[in-house]
Write a protein that holds these residues in place. Sequence first.
Motif, PDB file in Angstrom:
ATOM      1  N   ILE A 292      24.582  -6.159  88.503  1.00 14.35           N
ATOM      2  CA  ILE A 292      25.258  -5.224  87.711  1.00 14.35           C
ATOM      3  C   ILE A 292      25.549  -6.069  86.305  1.00 14.35           C
ATOM      4  CG2 ILE A 292      27.037  -3.420  86.988  1.00 14.35           C
ATOM      5  CD1 ILE A 292      26.442  -2.769  89.968  1.00 14.35           C
ATOM      6  N   VAL A 293      25.634  -5.795  85.116  1.00 16.92           N
ATOM      7  CA  VAL A 293      26.437  -6.496  84.202  1.00 16.92           C
ATOM      8  C   VAL A 293      27.389  -5.391  83.569  1.00 16.92           C
ATOM      9  CG1 VAL A 293      26.029  -6.549  80.943  1.00 16.92           C
ATOM     10  CG2 VAL A 293      24.189  -6.610  82.235  1.00 16.92           C
ATOM     11  N   ILE A 294      28.639  -7.235  83.785  1.00 17.74           N
ATOM     12  CA  ILE A 294      29.660  -6.465  83.462  1.00 17.74           C
ATOM     13  C   ILE A 294      30.234  -6.777  82.436  1.00 17.74           C
ATOM     14  CG2 ILE A 294      32.644  -7.096  84.757  1.00 17.74           C
ATOM     15  CD1 ILE A 294      30.156  -5.974  87.265  1.00 17.74           C
ATOM     16  N   ALA A 295      30.183  -8.135  81.668  1.00 19.20           N
ATOM     17  CA  ALA A 295      31.122  -7.877  80.379  1.00 19.20           C
ATOM     18  C   ALA A 295      29.241  -9.055  79.213  1.00 19.20           C
ATOM     19  CB  ALA A 295      31.138  -9.398  80.915  1.00 19.20           C
ATOM     20  N   LYS A 296      29.440  -8.819  78.502  1.00 22.55           N
ATOM     21  CA  LYS A 296      28.502  -8.984  77.069  1.00 22.55           C
ATOM     22  C   LYS A 296      28.944 -10.111  75.914  1.00 22.55           C
ATOM     23  CE  LYS A 296      24.836  -5.106  77.794  1.00 22.55           C
ATOM     24  NZ  LYS A 296      24.462  -4.460  77.046  1.00 22.55           N
ATOM     25  N   SER A 297      27.797 -11.043  76.069  1.00 24.85           N
ATOM     26  CA  SER A 297      29.032 -12.040  74.403  1.00 24.85           C
ATOM     27  C   SER A 297      28.735 -10.767  73.482  1.00 24.85           C
ATOM     28  CB  SER A 297      27.927 -13.118  74.432  1.00 24.85           C
ATOM     29  OG  SER A 297      26.505 -12.170  74.122  1.00 24.85           O
ATOM     30  N   GLY A 298      29.726 -11.647  72.470  1.00 26.27           N
ATOM     31  CA  GLY A 298      29.933 -10.483  71.307  1.00 26.27           C
ATOM     32  C   GLY A 298      30.218  -8.965  71.445  1.00 26.27           C
TER      33      GLY A 298
ATOM     34  N   GLU B 207      33.716  -7.160  72.299  1.00 26.65           N
ATOM     35  CA  GLU B 207      35.890  -7.023  72.624  1.00 26.65           C
ATOM     36  C   GLU B 207      35.834  -6.465  74.211  1.00 26.65           C
ATOM     37  OE1 GLU B 207      37.949  -8.725  70.765  1.00 26.65           O
ATOM     38  OE2 GLU B 207      36.504  -9.384  69.361  1.00 26.65           O
ATOM     39  N   LEU B 208      36.304  -7.236  74.507  1.00 22.24           N
ATOM     40  CA  LEU B 208      36.132  -6.891  75.910  1.00 22.24           C
ATOM     41  C   LEU B 208      37.974  -6.132  76.091  1.00 22.24           C
ATOM     42  CD1 LEU B 208      34.668  -9.276  77.784  1.00 22.24           C
ATOM     43  CD2 LEU B 208      33.492  -7.460  77.502  1.00 22.24           C
ATOM     44  N   ALA B 209      38.766  -6.232  77.196  1.00 21.85           N
ATOM     45  CA  ALA B 209      39.777  -5.473  77.528  1.00 21.85           C
ATOM     46  C   ALA B 209      39.604  -5.518  79.141  1.00 21.85           C
ATOM     47  CB  ALA B 209      39.476  -4.264  77.712  1.00 21.85           C
ATOM     48  N   ILE B 210      40.419  -7.420  79.719  1.00 20.02           N
ATOM     49  CA  ILE B 210      39.691  -7.774  80.675  1.00 20.02           C
ATOM     50  C   ILE B 210      41.650  -7.635  81.386  1.00 20.02           C
ATOM     51  CG2 ILE B 210      39.689 -10.086  82.080  1.00 20.02           C
ATOM     52  CD1 ILE B 210      38.309 -10.903  78.852  1.00 20.02           C
TER      53      ILE B 210
ATOM     54  N   PRO C 105      37.283  -8.148  92.691  1.00 23.42           N
ATOM     55  CA  PRO C 105      37.301  -8.719  91.544  1.00 23.42           C
ATOM     56  C   PRO C 105      39.241  -8.369  91.818  1.00 23.42           C
ATOM     57  CG  PRO C 105      36.207  -6.713  91.100  1.00 23.42           C
ATOM     58  CD  PRO C 105      35.927  -6.727  91.875  1.00 23.42           C
ATOM     59  N   SER C 106      40.023  -9.329  90.669  1.00 25.88           N
ATOM     60  CA  SER C 106      41.637  -9.151  90.719  1.00 25.88           C
ATOM     61  C   SER C 106      41.827  -7.858  91.305  1.00 25.88           C
ATOM     62  CB  SER C 106      42.136 -10.430  89.725  1.00 25.88           C
ATOM     63  OG  SER C 106      43.514  -9.915  89.749  1.00 25.88           O
ATOM     64  N   GLY C 107      43.073  -7.864  91.491  1.00 26.37           N
ATOM     65  CA  GLY C 107      43.638  -6.713  91.440  1.00 26.37           C
ATOM     66  C   GLY C 107      45.170  -6.265  90.730  1.00 26.37           C
ATOM     67  N   MET C 108      44.774  -7.531  90.246  1.00 24.35           N
ATOM     68  CA  MET C 108      46.302  -7.180  89.017  1.00 24.35           C
ATOM     69  C   MET C 108      45.832  -6.803  88.098  1.00 24.35           C
ATOM     70  SD  MET C 108      47.263 -11.327  88.865  1.00 24.35           S
ATOM     71  CE  MET C 108      45.678 -12.315  89.554  1.00 24.35           C
ATOM     72  N   GLU C 109      46.634  -5.944  87.135  1.00 19.54           N
ATOM     73  CA  GLU C 109      46.619  -4.922  86.559  1.00 19.54           C
ATOM     74  C   GLU C 109      46.985  -5.657  84.874  1.00 19.54           C
ATOM     75  OE1 GLU C 109      47.850  -1.282  87.397  1.00 19.54           O
ATOM     76  OE2 GLU C 109      46.417  -1.005  89.066  1.00 19.54           O
ATOM     77  N   ALA C 110      47.688  -6.775  84.597  1.00 22.60           N
ATOM     78  CA  ALA C 110      47.548  -6.924  82.714  1.00 22.60           C
ATOM     79  C   ALA C 110      46.519  -7.128  82.774  1.00 22.60           C
ATOM     80  CB  ALA C 110      48.396  -8.558  82.986  1.00 22.60           C
ATOM     81  N   LEU C 111      46.674  -7.459  80.977  1.00 22.67           N
ATOM     82  CA  LEU C 111      45.800  -6.482  80.016  1.00 22.67           C
ATOM     83  C   LEU C 111      44.946  -8.103  79.236  1.00 22.67           C
ATOM     84  CD1 LEU C 111      43.167  -4.849  79.308  1.00 22.67           C
ATOM     85  CD2 LEU C 111      45.017  -4.042  77.437  1.00 22.67           C
ATOM     86  N   LEU C 112      44.180  -8.755  79.145  1.00 22.03           N
ATOM     87  CA  LEU C 112      43.605  -9.652  78.261  1.00 22.03           C
ATOM     88  C   LEU C 112      42.425  -9.014  77.484  1.00 22.03           C
ATOM     89  CD1 LEU C 112      43.868 -12.474  76.797  1.00 22.03           C
ATOM     90  CD2 LEU C 112      42.070 -13.160  78.661  1.00 22.03           C
ATOM     91  N   ASN C 113      42.453  -9.016  76.100  1.00 24.67           N
ATOM     92  CA  ASN C 113      42.186  -8.771  74.844  1.00 24.67           C
ATOM     93  C   ASN C 113      41.650  -9.813  74.426  1.00 24.67           C
ATOM     94  OD1 ASN C 113      42.157  -5.400  75.444  1.00 24.67           O
ATOM     95  ND2 ASN C 113      44.088  -6.228  74.246  1.00 24.67           N
ATOM     96  N   GLY C 114      40.113  -9.782  74.752  1.00 27.02           N
ATOM     97  CA  GLY C 114      39.369 -11.027  73.583  1.00 27.02           C
ATOM     98  C   GLY C 114      37.940 -10.531  73.810  1.00 27.02           C
ATOM     99  N   SER C 115      37.477 -11.760  73.766  1.00 27.78           N
ATOM    100  CA  SER C 115      35.725 -11.193  73.974  1.00 27.78           C
ATOM    101  C   SER C 115      34.991 -13.233  74.326  1.00 27.78           C
ATOM    102  CB  SER C 115      34.984 -11.534  72.345  1.00 27.78           C
ATOM    103  OG  SER C 115      35.236 -12.640  71.721  1.00 27.78           O
TER     104      SER C 115
END
Length: 145
Positions: free
Chosen positions: A104-110, A112-115, A51-61
């Motif tokens: 390993i599950v990283i993200a699921k549909s449905g 709200e994620l902090a990416i 994964p990227s080492g960048m630490e900005a945050l994107l909120n979405g689904s």
Amino acid sequence: MAAQSTKLGRTGVAIACAGALVACTSSPDPTPTPTSTDAELRIVTNHTPEPSGMEALLNGSLATDDEGCVFAQTRDRRVSLVWPDGYSVRGDLTSYEVVDGDGIVIAKSGEELAIGGGGGATDHSWANADCIVGDIWIVGAVSQA
């Protein structure tokens, strides 16, 4: 009269047999034409297995388009997610998950994620780069928002 009745009986049997023969030898239904609901799910992956080492945050689904491309949907825009090499998506258009190279599950549909991650330039050699529309986000750590 008996001869005429027998003749009608034979005619009826012949018609029934002919109908059964036509039903058995008719051509199969044509192959259905693919629709947007038949689209295979796809994610954009880069050439880096971590994964990227960048630490900005994107909120979405997670969301999908008619081509089966998985992206992030924020309150006001679509963001093309670029996952590490080896990640994949499984499921269908109504329920799916992104998994890492170990399954390993990283993200699921449905959800709200902090990416975590950050923006960058598009590399057209990435897998499924044709899914990129608008801004890109090179994915880092992901958690539920």
